[in-house]
Design a protein around this motif. Sequence first.
Motif, PDB file in Angstrom:
ATOM      1  N   ARG A  26       2.575   9.534   6.779  1.00  0.00           N
ATOM      2  CA  ARG A  26       1.877   8.727   7.023  1.00  0.00           C
ATOM      3  C   ARG A  26       2.192   7.332   6.952  1.00  0.00           C
ATOM      4  N   TYR A  27       2.616   7.008   5.665  1.00  0.00           N
ATOM      5  CA  TYR A  27       3.339   5.434   5.575  1.00  0.00           C
ATOM      6  C   TYR A  27       4.665   5.603   6.572  1.00  0.00           C
ATOM      7  N   THR A  41      -7.514  10.007   7.074  1.00  0.00           N
ATOM      8  CA  THR A  41      -6.619  10.340   7.878  1.00  0.00           C
ATOM      9  C   THR A  41      -7.268  11.232   9.040  1.00  0.00           C
ATOM     10  N   LEU A  62       2.583  11.747   2.571  1.00  0.00           N
ATOM     11  CA  LEU A  62       2.858  10.374   1.958  1.00  0.00           C
ATOM     12  C   LEU A  62       3.823   9.284   3.037  1.00  0.00           C
ATOM     13  N   ASP A 102       6.903   3.059   6.141  1.00  0.00           N
ATOM     14  CA  ASP A 102       8.412   2.845   4.676  1.00  0.00           C
ATOM     15  C   ASP A 102       8.201   4.168   4.113  1.00  0.00           C
ATOM     16  N   VAL A 116       7.635   4.679  -0.283  1.00  0.00           N
ATOM     17  CA  VAL A 116       6.478   5.791  -0.518  1.00  0.00           C
ATOM     18  C   VAL A 116       7.608   6.294  -1.754  1.00  0.00           C
ATOM     19  N   GLU A 157       0.580  -1.327  -0.337  1.00  0.00           N
ATOM     20  CA  GLU A 157      -0.069   0.022   0.146  1.00  0.00           C
ATOM     21  C   GLU A 157       1.032   0.906  -0.253  1.00  0.00           C
ATOM     22  N   ALA A 158       1.646   1.197   0.633  1.00  0.00           N
ATOM     23  CA  ALA A 158       2.685   2.282   1.086  1.00  0.00           C
ATOM     24  C   ALA A 158       3.616   2.732   0.004  1.00  0.00           C
TER      25      ALA A 158
END
Length: 190
Positions: free
Chosen positions: A129-130, A182, A126, A132, A136, A2-3
Amino acid sequence: MEAFLVPAGIVALGEMGDKTQLLALVLAATLRRPIPILLGILVATLANHAAAGALGGWVAALIGPQWLRWVIGASFLAMAVWMLIPDKLDDPQAGQRGRLGVFGTTVVAFFLAEMGDKTQIATVALAARYPDIVSVVMGTTLGMMLANAPAVLLGDRMAHKLSMTWVHAIAAAIFAVLGVATLMNVGQLF
């Protein structure tokens, strides 16, 4: 995964009609060397987005999860609004060859054009948020290449066939959904 996939999709859509895509068109039309131009875009994007990803990771560690959620949510909503504002190429002379050659001109022009651009700000958000960051950065870089490679390879013929209004609206909607999710702390949705 997803990342990687979410950033790739967001940046690919967000880059459509962006000033760096217009820069890609100008470079392709004036320098007429697609391979060095594409490699220059790749190198500039990796460098720029790696720095943005590192900044996003640092911000995430610095402010803590509760504040981070609000900052990221607000950032995504701001990006949604920003997507609705059309970009124009800031410097039409940016594609001139100069002493750096095609590759060097592209690297410098793209790196500078991405400073403070929507996709760089999106990469920061991003990456915050992630966790990884590598995924990203790879995703945002892929998104950048997906948007700019056709611009380089097909030139301005492509620009006349796509409705930039619709592309920007779709990208804005994705950013808005990410922002609301979020803020509502819907971690399993994305």
